[in-house]
Structures are given as C-alpha cells and as structure tokens.
Scaffold this motif. Structure first.
Motif, PDB file in Angstrom:
ATOM      1  N   HIS A  85       2.980 -13.498   5.468  1.00 51.44           N
ATOM      2  CA  HIS A  85       2.478 -12.335   6.211  1.00 51.44           C
ATOM      3  C   HIS A  85       1.745 -11.292   5.377  1.00 51.44           C
ATOM      4  O   HIS A  85       0.798 -10.707   5.874  1.00 51.44           O
ATOM      5  CB  HIS A  85       3.603 -11.659   7.012  1.00 51.44           C
ATOM      6  CG  HIS A  85       4.803 -11.355   6.213  1.00 51.44           C
ATOM      7  ND1 HIS A  85       4.838 -10.341   5.298  1.00 51.44           N
ATOM      8  CD2 HIS A  85       6.009 -11.951   6.162  1.00 51.44           C
ATOM      9  CE1 HIS A  85       6.021 -10.322   4.725  1.00 51.44           C
ATOM     10  NE2 HIS A  85       6.752 -11.285   5.223  1.00 51.44           N
ATOM     11  N   PRO A  86       2.093 -11.026   4.110  1.00 54.34           N
ATOM     12  CA  PRO A  86       1.340  -9.980   3.407  1.00 54.34           C
ATOM     13  C   PRO A  86      -0.147 -10.309   3.319  1.00 54.34           C
ATOM     14  O   PRO A  86      -0.995  -9.438   3.454  1.00 54.34           O
ATOM     15  CB  PRO A  86       1.983  -9.949   2.021  1.00 54.34           C
ATOM     16  CG  PRO A  86       3.367 -10.475   2.241  1.00 54.34           C
ATOM     17  CD  PRO A  86       3.200 -11.525   3.305  1.00 54.34           C
ATOM     18  N   ALA A  87      -0.469 -11.582   3.096  1.00 54.38           N
ATOM     19  CA  ALA A  87      -1.877 -11.982   3.031  1.00 54.38           C
ATOM     20  C   ALA A  87      -2.533 -11.847   4.397  1.00 54.38           C
ATOM     21  O   ALA A  87      -3.637 -11.347   4.529  1.00 54.38           O
ATOM     22  CB  ALA A  87      -1.966 -13.420   2.543  1.00 54.38           C
ATOM     23  N   ARG A  88      -1.797 -12.243   5.418  1.00 57.17           N
ATOM     24  CA  ARG A  88      -2.354 -12.223   6.769  1.00 57.17           C
ATOM     25  C   ARG A  88      -2.657 -10.795   7.231  1.00 57.17           C
ATOM     26  O   ARG A  88      -3.611 -10.552   7.953  1.00 57.17           O
ATOM     27  CB  ARG A  88      -1.328 -12.867   7.720  1.00 57.17           C
ATOM     28  CG  ARG A  88      -1.835 -13.013   9.135  1.00 57.17           C
ATOM     29  CD  ARG A  88      -0.803 -13.708   9.996  1.00 57.17           C
ATOM     30  NE  ARG A  88      -1.125 -13.495  11.397  1.00 57.17           N
ATOM     31  CZ  ARG A  88      -0.257 -13.579  12.356  1.00 57.17           C
ATOM     32  NH1 ARG A  88       0.994 -13.872  12.090  1.00 57.17           N
ATOM     33  NH2 ARG A  88      -0.603 -13.377  13.608  1.00 57.17           N
ATOM     34  N   PHE A  89      -1.826  -9.861   6.817  1.00 52.22           N
ATOM     35  CA  PHE A  89      -1.987  -8.493   7.297  1.00 52.22           C
ATOM     36  C   PHE A  89      -2.430  -7.528   6.196  1.00 52.22           C
ATOM     37  O   PHE A  89      -2.139  -6.364   6.230  1.00 52.22           O
ATOM     38  CB  PHE A  89      -0.668  -7.994   7.892  1.00 52.22           C
ATOM     39  CG  PHE A  89      -0.284  -8.731   9.140  1.00 52.22           C
ATOM     40  CD1 PHE A  89      -1.063  -8.656  10.273  1.00 52.22           C
ATOM     41  CD2 PHE A  89       0.864  -9.491   9.169  1.00 52.22           C
ATOM     42  CE1 PHE A  89      -0.710  -9.324  11.427  1.00 52.22           C
ATOM     43  CE2 PHE A  89       1.230 -10.169  10.332  1.00 52.22           C
ATOM     44  CZ  PHE A  89       0.442 -10.087  11.451  1.00 52.22           C
ATOM     45  N   SER A  90      -3.155  -8.048   5.209  1.00 46.77           N
ATOM     46  CA  SER A  90      -3.469  -7.211   4.056  1.00 46.77           C
ATOM     47  C   SER A  90      -4.436  -6.072   4.370  1.00 46.77           C
ATOM     48  O   SER A  90      -4.359  -5.028   3.768  1.00 46.77           O
ATOM     49  CB  SER A  90      -4.049  -8.067   2.933  1.00 46.77           C
ATOM     50  OG  SER A  90      -5.197  -8.747   3.395  1.00 46.77           O
ATOM     51  N   ARG A  94      -0.562  -1.303   4.760  1.00 47.04           N
ATOM     52  CA  ARG A  94      -0.262  -0.850   3.399  1.00 47.04           C
ATOM     53  C   ARG A  94       1.237  -0.804   3.141  1.00 47.04           C
ATOM     54  O   ARG A  94       1.674  -0.824   2.012  1.00 47.04           O
ATOM     55  CB  ARG A  94      -0.872   0.532   3.167  1.00 47.04           C
ATOM     56  CG  ARG A  94      -2.375   0.497   2.968  1.00 47.04           C
ATOM     57  CD  ARG A  94      -2.929   1.863   2.613  1.00 47.04           C
ATOM     58  NE  ARG A  94      -2.223   2.458   1.483  1.00 47.04           N
ATOM     59  CZ  ARG A  94      -1.970   3.752   1.373  1.00 47.04           C
ATOM     60  NH1 ARG A  94      -2.338   4.589   2.331  1.00 47.04           N
ATOM     61  NH2 ARG A  94      -1.350   4.234   0.325  1.00 47.04           N
ATOM     62  N   PHE A  95       2.014  -0.701   4.223  1.00 49.16           N
ATOM     63  CA  PHE A  95       3.461  -0.563   4.070  1.00 49.16           C
ATOM     64  C   PHE A  95       4.165  -1.591   4.948  1.00 49.16           C
ATOM     65  O   PHE A  95       3.881  -1.678   6.139  1.00 49.16           O
ATOM     66  CB  PHE A  95       3.906   0.848   4.472  1.00 49.16           C
ATOM     67  CG  PHE A  95       3.222   1.933   3.681  1.00 49.16           C
ATOM     68  CD1 PHE A  95       3.668   2.287   2.414  1.00 49.16           C
ATOM     69  CD2 PHE A  95       2.120   2.587   4.211  1.00 49.16           C
ATOM     70  CE1 PHE A  95       3.033   3.284   1.689  1.00 49.16           C
ATOM     71  CE2 PHE A  95       1.472   3.582   3.494  1.00 49.16           C
ATOM     72  CZ  PHE A  95       1.926   3.931   2.223  1.00 49.16           C
ATOM     73  N   LEU A  96       5.066  -2.331   4.346  1.00 46.75           N
ATOM     74  CA  LEU A  96       5.805  -3.355   5.076  1.00 46.75           C
ATOM     75  C   LEU A  96       7.290  -3.049   5.071  1.00 46.75           C
ATOM     76  O   LEU A  96       7.841  -2.598   4.065  1.00 46.75           O
ATOM     77  CB  LEU A  96       5.613  -4.727   4.421  1.00 46.75           C
ATOM     78  CG  LEU A  96       4.271  -5.446   4.617  1.00 46.75           C
ATOM     79  CD1 LEU A  96       4.230  -6.675   3.735  1.00 46.75           C
ATOM     80  CD2 LEU A  96       4.071  -5.843   6.064  1.00 46.75           C
ATOM     81  N   SER A  97       7.925  -3.315   6.203  1.00 44.77           N
ATOM     82  CA  SER A  97       9.384  -3.236   6.271  1.00 44.77           C
ATOM     83  C   SER A  97       9.883  -4.418   7.089  1.00 44.77           C
ATOM     84  O   SER A  97       9.112  -5.094   7.768  1.00 44.77           O
ATOM     85  CB  SER A  97       9.829  -1.911   6.891  1.00 44.77           C
ATOM     86  OG  SER A  97       9.290  -1.743   8.186  1.00 44.77           O
ATOM     87  N   GLU A 110      11.304 -10.387  -0.943  1.00 45.03           N
ATOM     88  CA  GLU A 110      10.233 -10.276  -1.923  1.00 45.03           C
ATOM     89  C   GLU A 110       9.940  -8.793  -2.144  1.00 45.03           C
ATOM     90  O   GLU A 110      10.339  -7.939  -1.362  1.00 45.03           O
ATOM     91  CB  GLU A 110       8.955 -10.972  -1.405  1.00 45.03           C
ATOM     92  CG  GLU A 110       9.153 -12.392  -0.912  1.00 45.03           C
ATOM     93  CD  GLU A 110       9.506 -12.472   0.570  1.00 45.03           C
ATOM     94  OE1 GLU A 110       9.891 -11.442   1.153  1.00 45.03           O
ATOM     95  OE2 GLU A 110       9.393 -13.569   1.124  1.00 45.03           O
ATOM     96  N   ASN A 111       9.186  -8.491  -3.173  1.00 43.71           N
ATOM     97  CA  ASN A 111       8.869  -7.104  -3.496  1.00 43.71           C
ATOM     98  C   ASN A 111       7.879  -6.459  -2.530  1.00 43.71           C
ATOM     99  O   ASN A 111       7.557  -5.280  -2.674  1.00 43.71           O
ATOM    100  CB  ASN A 111       8.290  -7.013  -4.914  1.00 43.71           C
ATOM    101  CG  ASN A 111       9.332  -7.365  -5.962  1.00 43.71           C
ATOM    102  OD1 ASN A 111      10.527  -7.254  -5.713  1.00 43.71           O
ATOM    103  ND2 ASN A 111       8.891  -7.801  -7.116  1.00 43.71           N
ATOM    104  N   ASP A 112       7.379  -7.253  -1.568  1.00 43.96           N
ATOM    105  CA  ASP A 112       6.378  -6.722  -0.635  1.00 43.96           C
ATOM    106  C   ASP A 112       6.940  -5.621   0.257  1.00 43.96           C
ATOM    107  O   ASP A 112       6.188  -4.828   0.813  1.00 43.96           O
ATOM    108  CB  ASP A 112       5.864  -7.845   0.288  1.00 43.96           C
ATOM    109  CG  ASP A 112       5.325  -9.018  -0.502  1.00 43.96           C
ATOM    110  OD1 ASP A 112       4.375  -8.804  -1.257  1.00 43.96           O
ATOM    111  OD2 ASP A 112       5.861 -10.128  -0.380  1.00 43.96           O
ATOM    112  N   LYS A 147      14.388  -2.562  -5.545  1.00 44.65           N
ATOM    113  CA  LYS A 147      12.980  -2.217  -5.306  1.00 44.65           C
ATOM    114  C   LYS A 147      12.746  -1.900  -3.830  1.00 44.65           C
ATOM    115  O   LYS A 147      11.844  -1.153  -3.479  1.00 44.65           O
ATOM    116  CB  LYS A 147      12.071  -3.365  -5.748  1.00 44.65           C
ATOM    117  CG  LYS A 147      12.041  -3.525  -7.257  1.00 44.65           C
ATOM    118  CD  LYS A 147      10.999  -4.525  -7.701  1.00 44.65           C
ATOM    119  CE  LYS A 147      10.923  -4.566  -9.226  1.00 44.65           C
ATOM    120  NZ  LYS A 147       9.941  -5.559  -9.700  1.00 44.65           N
ATOM    121  N   THR A 148      13.559  -2.512  -2.977  1.00 42.58           N
ATOM    122  CA  THR A 148      13.456  -2.282  -1.533  1.00 42.58           C
ATOM    123  C   THR A 148      14.520  -1.269  -1.129  1.00 42.58           C
ATOM    124  O   THR A 148      15.694  -1.439  -1.467  1.00 42.58           O
ATOM    125  CB  THR A 148      13.701  -3.600  -0.761  1.00 42.58           C
ATOM    126  OG1 THR A 148      12.817  -4.611  -1.270  1.00 42.58           O
ATOM    127  CG2 THR A 148      13.467  -3.423   0.727  1.00 42.58           C
TER     128      THR A 148
END
Length: 203
Positions: A85-90, A94-97, A110-112, A147-148
């Motif tokens: 998903h980070p690539a799909r919604f890049s 900017r912020f993922l939860s 992951e650190n995303d 990190k999260t």
C-alpha cells in the motif's frame, strides 16, 4: 488525542465536528463503513477547508486528492491483504496509520506507519460484546516497535485516560465516549484536559 467519527450519521454531526476542531482536536478519523463514495464526498464537502488537513480517511481513498487529504488509515485486514500500500498511495498520502489487536502484530509493523491503534484496551463503549482478550497494559511491556506510536482504543473515557497513558500508550483515540454522550463537546474537553495535564506533567 484522536477522535473517530460515529459510524452512522447523527444529528448536527458536522456542527459538532467543527466545534471539536475549534477546541483543538488534532485528528479526526472518518469511519463511515457503509457510506458510498458519493456519500463520503458529500460528507467531507461539508467540513470546512481549514480542517481538511486534520482528516484521516479510513476508506474511499481515491477522494483524498480532490479534498487535499493526505492521511490514510488501514484496517488490519486491509493492511494484511495489501502489503504494498505505501507505493500504491504514495502521491496524496503522507501519513499512514493502521489498526492492530495484539502486541505481536504491533511489533511487526513496518516503519511506514506513524501510529497504530491497539485495541480493545477496555470494554468497548460503541461496540456491544467487544472486550479485551488480553491485558494490553501487560502486553505493552513486550513492545519492541518504538517508531510507531501506540494509540489506545476501546472503552477509553475520562475515568481511565490517566491510567492508560501511565501504562505506556503514547496517546488515545475516542469514539463511544464522545458520540454516546449527550454533550459530545463537553466530554471531549474533559478528556482533552486530562491528556494535556498528563503530558505537561511529563515535561
């Protein structure tokens, strides 16, 4: 302190949301699982432009660009089904939860992810028969992911916020205690005061 919208439409909802933001609400998760994309667009359209950067989409992510929203939240199921998903919604994002329900799952993120809900901490106020299966305060002692941010969700109210923060959670998310209250704004301010006092005492 995060607030999650009521899953169903309620009277004066937009007015209440504006009041919450005016009182200092940092983030509002829009959780309307039964809304179509059109209904979601109509809902967001009613929220003042100045608050759009504080909205978090939990579905209908394609609307993000049109409304200038750059925060996405994934359910545990979505996250596990769509690991890229980070690539799909890049672009707009900017912020993922995300949501987690065990310390093992939280630790493996992951650190995303900027933050993750860890729930339920207490018996849910908004969901019937939704109770903790494990003691999440005890579980947090096995935390390896720093990190999260760990956000407490599930049964959080003015009576237990202090205890929740003292036991290792980085912040809290409110749902039932706000929307099941006859005065959501007053309840929000009560909870906010406790959170602010706690963080000031840690400085």
């Amino acid at each position: 302190m995060i607030v999650i919208s009521n899953p169903f439409a309620i009277a004066d909802e937009i007015k209440i949301i504006h009041s919450l933001f005016e009182e200092g609400l940092t983030l509002l998760h829009i959780r309307k699982p039964d809304f179509s994309e059109v209904e979601m667009a109509q809902f967001i359209h009613q929220i003042k432009l100045e608050f759009r950067n504080k909205l978090v989409l939990q579905n209908h992510y394609d609307l993000a660009k049109d409304f200038g929203i750059n925060r996405f939240h994934f359910s545990e199921k979505e996250r596990k089904q769509n690991l890229n998903h980070p690539a799909r919604f890049s672009k707009p994002c900017r912020f993922l939860s995300t949501s987690t329900h065990s310390i093992e799952d939280f630790n493996s993120l992951e650190n995303d992810f900027d933050y993750a809900f860890l729930s339920p901490v207490f018996n849910s106020i908004s969901k019937e028969n939704y109770h903790p299966k494990t003691d999440l305060f005890e579980a947090l002692k096995s935390r390896t992911n720093h990190k999260t941010k760990a956000i407490a969700l599930g049964g959080i109210d003015a009576e237990n916020i202090q205890k929740t923060l003292e036991n290792g959670f980085d912040d809290i998310a409110l749902l039932g205690t706000i929307w099941k209250n006859e005065n959501p704004l007053k309840q929000f301010k009560s909870c906010q005061k406790i959170v602010h006092s706690y963080f000031q005492s840690q400085v």
